[in-house]
Design a protein around this motif. Structure first.
Motif, PDB file in Angstrom:
ATOM      1  N   VAL A 177     145.535  17.503  58.835  1.00  0.00           N
ATOM      2  CA  VAL A 177     144.156  17.474  59.319  1.00  0.00           C
ATOM      3  C   VAL A 177     144.087  16.917  60.739  1.00  0.00           C
ATOM      4  O   VAL A 177     143.281  17.376  61.560  1.00  0.00           O
ATOM      5  N   ILE A 178     144.939  15.939  61.065  1.00  0.00           N
ATOM      6  CA  ILE A 178     144.960  15.376  62.415  1.00  0.00           C
ATOM      7  C   ILE A 178     145.274  16.466  63.440  1.00  0.00           C
ATOM      8  O   ILE A 178     144.658  16.542  64.514  1.00  0.00           O
ATOM      9  N   VAL A 179     146.242  17.327  63.118  1.00  0.00           N
ATOM     10  CA  VAL A 179     146.570  18.437  64.018  1.00  0.00           C
ATOM     11  C   VAL A 179     145.370  19.363  64.197  1.00  0.00           C
ATOM     12  O   VAL A 179     145.021  19.762  65.316  1.00  0.00           O
ATOM     13  N   LEU A 180     144.723  19.716  63.086  1.00  0.00           N
ATOM     14  CA  LEU A 180     143.570  20.603  63.161  1.00  0.00           C
ATOM     15  C   LEU A 180     142.417  19.957  63.912  1.00  0.00           C
ATOM     16  O   LEU A 180     141.726  20.608  64.698  1.00  0.00           O
ATOM     17  N   LEU A 181     142.214  18.646  63.678  1.00  0.00           N
ATOM     18  CA  LEU A 181     141.154  17.935  64.397  1.00  0.00           C
ATOM     19  C   LEU A 181     141.454  17.899  65.894  1.00  0.00           C
ATOM     20  O   LEU A 181     140.546  18.075  66.724  1.00  0.00           O
ATOM     21  N   GLY A 182     142.718  17.661  66.243  1.00  0.00           N
ATOM     22  CA  GLY A 182     143.097  17.715  67.652  1.00  0.00           C
ATOM     23  C   GLY A 182     142.831  19.081  68.255  1.00  0.00           C
ATOM     24  O   GLY A 182     142.390  19.189  69.408  1.00  0.00           O
ATOM     25  N   GLY A 183     143.094  20.133  67.470  1.00  0.00           N
ATOM     26  CA  GLY A 183     142.804  21.482  67.944  1.00  0.00           C
ATOM     27  C   GLY A 183     141.323  21.697  68.192  1.00  0.00           C
ATOM     28  O   GLY A 183     140.924  22.319  69.180  1.00  0.00           O
ATOM     29  N   VAL A 184     140.477  21.179  67.293  1.00  0.00           N
ATOM     30  CA  VAL A 184     139.029  21.302  67.469  1.00  0.00           C
ATOM     31  C   VAL A 184     138.585  20.577  68.737  1.00  0.00           C
ATOM     32  O   VAL A 184     137.753  21.079  69.515  1.00  0.00           O
ATOM     33  N   ILE A 185     139.128  19.377  68.975  1.00  0.00           N
ATOM     34  CA  ILE A 185     138.755  18.600  70.161  1.00  0.00           C
ATOM     35  C   ILE A 185     139.149  19.339  71.435  1.00  0.00           C
ATOM     36  O   ILE A 185     138.352  19.460  72.378  1.00  0.00           O
ATOM     37  N   VAL A 186     140.387  19.849  71.483  1.00  0.00           N
ATOM     38  CA  VAL A 186     140.836  20.598  72.660  1.00  0.00           C
ATOM     39  C   VAL A 186     139.994  21.857  72.846  1.00  0.00           C
ATOM     40  O   VAL A 186     139.604  22.197  73.975  1.00  0.00           O
ATOM     41  N   TYR A 187     139.702  22.540  71.757  1.00  0.00           N
ATOM     42  CA  TYR A 187     138.842  23.723  71.844  1.00  0.00           C
ATOM     43  C   TYR A 187     137.496  23.360  72.444  1.00  0.00           C
ATOM     44  O   TYR A 187     136.953  24.091  73.279  1.00  0.00           O
TER      45      TYR A 187
END
Length: 587
Positions: A225-235
């Protein structure tokens, strides 16, 4: 003890036609069957017209006491298997569970918590699958490549500049080799294990639960989830940037007597690129330029509130735009199923191709501008730099596919080609990262310290190719964002409530919390490169360097093949992950 089966009643699907069994004692005689052919989504199920499924499944008996006695006798004779007994017993338990969900035995769908492969497929259409819903190696390879190709492409020239030209390319290759090795360890992890789910539908979190119970599953899900959350933030940071510059073009084009697209004023243009002002020099650059005067006015006379409604205040990159983006995209994130958005997966491939073309065209325009000897030259390119952990941290996220690789390979037509296809997918990804990083870096016509962590920021709003890239990437990211939000929700909700969609209010509240975090980052810390390297180093330590290695060591121990050499090699890989994380705080 298994009841004798009548082979004449078998169907072409391996199911058995119904007949009335004598089940007088449910506790001592649970029923079980294989669910391999029924654990599939409705989108993947294809039944030829000439073949019909049985009206209901025919059970077979499993006698716990008789089986245990037979097992004891077989072990004394040197035969039998404890694993076979436990496998049959687990099948009995699962069958009873599915029978309560579907008493008729005619409609048994894939469990909701199992991520569907079409979320990661480059071509999520049935036309590219055979009659059994399987995909060829070429589709699998490009799905792996497409899953890894993401926002880190835009930061790769900046990351290469942090490490230096020579050392950077070497690190790109070494990180790719390390990542593909640990990813393959994830792929082979379900083999030979008696899991409480079918091996064909197992996620890596199921493997961690097998070895370490619930704590192992929680760790795997949390860092996924941390990876996916990081992806959302960068997006969110990038989408805010793209929306802001696109809005500027529209606004300037609509002004009276406007005949040209806007250009960036007061900047030094060289070969149609410029060196943006480092945001790090002004911690409050997200505030308007006249912020101090406004504060002073609040202490005295009442300010003219008309100024608050001019274009500069309404359309602010680090103010209103991230919030407005949240209002526009929030309804898209609350759908129960993201299947509609998977139809746009192919745009991810198109966007990567466009960025490759964009970088190549700029290289043709600017030429080769590298000087490795004269440090005073604007074209000086250092071969190495002590800031290289910024590159390795970014690459840890760039090559991250470990939480999805089992899902991507689930529909592989020829599983024996998994190692080959995985290696080719990683090779294609490494080639793309190196091409964009090296090409942009070597063609950049001025000081390399000017390269932005989003290389589109090195071009003004009036640059046609970069303007088109921003519009296209904005649309593509808006279609991918609901998929990222769904993956976060599915993992967290199923872990907490046992349901991937506990209700609209719960989903809206969860999505609101995630979006709030992303908006805050877009306003107060919109540094794509730093976000990528920190998220990559933290999650990479767990998912790339640690979990695949210790799972592999545990499997070797169970098989009696664990050696000191294996321990030294894999402990060394884990230490590299630790050093990679520590290095992020030293650059």
């Amino acid at each position: 003890m298994l009841a004798k089966r009548d082979d004449s009643s078998m169907t072409s699907y391996g199911a058995i036609r119904p007949r009335t069994p004598d089940l007088s004692d449910e506790d001592d005689n649970p029923v079980a069957r294989s669910v391999d052919h029924f654990l599939m989504s409705t989108q993947q199920r294809r039944v030829p017209p000439a073949i019909s499924l049985p009206d209901r499944r025919r059970p077979y008996l499993f006698d716990r006491h008789t089986s245990q006695a037979s097992l004891h006798s077989s072990n004394q004779d040197g035969g039998g298997s404890v694993a076979d007994f436990h496998r049959e017993h687990n099948m009995a338990i699962r069958y009873r569970f599915f029978s309560r969900l579907d008493p008729g035995g005619t409609t048994l769908l894939m469990p909701n918590h199992v991520v569907e492969p079409l979320l990661f497929s480059i071509l999520p259409f049935d036309d590219f699958k055979d009659s059994e819903g399987k995909q060829s190696s070429i589709v699998t390879i490009f799905s792996i490549w497409n899953t890894m190709m993401g926002t880190s492409l835009l930061a790769m020239p900046w990351a290469l500049q942090q490490a230096g030209l020579g050392l950077g390319i070497i690190l790109m290759l070494l990180m790719a080799l390390l990542a593909v090795y640990t990813a393959y360890r994830v792929v082979e992890s379900p083999e030979g294990l008696t899991l409480d789910v079918e091996s064909s539908t197992a996620e890596f979190s199921d493997i961690c639960r097998y070895f370490w119970g619930k704590p192992g599953e929680y760790v795997a899900v949390f860092f996924s989830v941390i990876v996916l959350l990081g992806g959302v933030i960068v997006y969110w940071v990038l989408m805010s940037n793209f929306l802001f510059f696109t809005g500027n073009i529209v606004y300037e084009s609509l002004q009276p007597n406007s005949t040209t697209l806007p250009v960036m004023a007061n900047k030094t243009f060289t070969c149609d690129v410029y060196c943006p002002t480092p945001q790090e020099t002004n911690a409050y650059e997200y505030m308007p330029a006249d912020w101090d005067e406004t504060i002073e006015a609040l202490d005295g006379d009442v300010p003219d509130f008309k100024d608050w409604f001019d274009y500069g205040h309404i359309w602010s990159l680090r103010g209103t735009v991230p919030v407005l983006l949240a209002l526009l995209t929030f309804p898209l994130m609350n759908f129960k199923s993201p299947t509609f958005f998977t139809k746009f997966n192919v745009f991810g491939t198109v966007s990567v191709m466009y960025l490759l073309f964009f970088t190549f065209s700029k290289a043709l325009e600017c030429g080769f501008n590298v000087d490795i000897w004269n440090e005073a030259s604007p074209n000086f390119a250092a071969l190495y730099s002590l800031k290289f952990p910024a590159l390795t941290g970014t690459l840890a996220l760039s090559y991250f596919i470990h939480n999805a690789v089992l899902t991507v390979l689930r529909n592989q037509k020829n599983p024996e080609n998994n190692a080959r296809d995985l290696s080719i997918g990683y090779a294609l990804s490494a080639i793309c990262y190196i091409f964009i990083g090296f090409t942009f870096y070597s063609a950049f016509p001025t000081f390399r310290s000017c390269i932005a962590d989003n290389f589109l920021n090195n071009f003004g709003s009036g640059d046609v190719l970069s303007a088109a890239a921003r519009v296209f990437l904005l649309f593509q990211m808006i279609t991918v964002l609901p998929l990222l939000m769904y993956l976060i929700r599915a993992q967290l909700s199923y872990l907490a409530t046992g349901d991937v969609y506990p209700g609209l209010s719960y989903v809206c509240l969860l999505n609101l919390g995630i979006i709030s975090i992303a908006v805050l980052f877009a306003i107060f810390y919109p540094y794509v490169g730093s976000i990528l390297r920190y998220v990559g180093s933290v999650s990479g330590l767990i998912y790339i360097f640690t979990l695949p290695c210790i799972v592999h060591l545990r499997r070797l121990k169970l098989q009696g093949r664990l050696t000191k050499t294996q321990i030294v090699i894999h402990v060394g890989i884990i230490l590299l992950g630790v050093l990679n994380l520590i290095g992020q705080f030293l650059v």
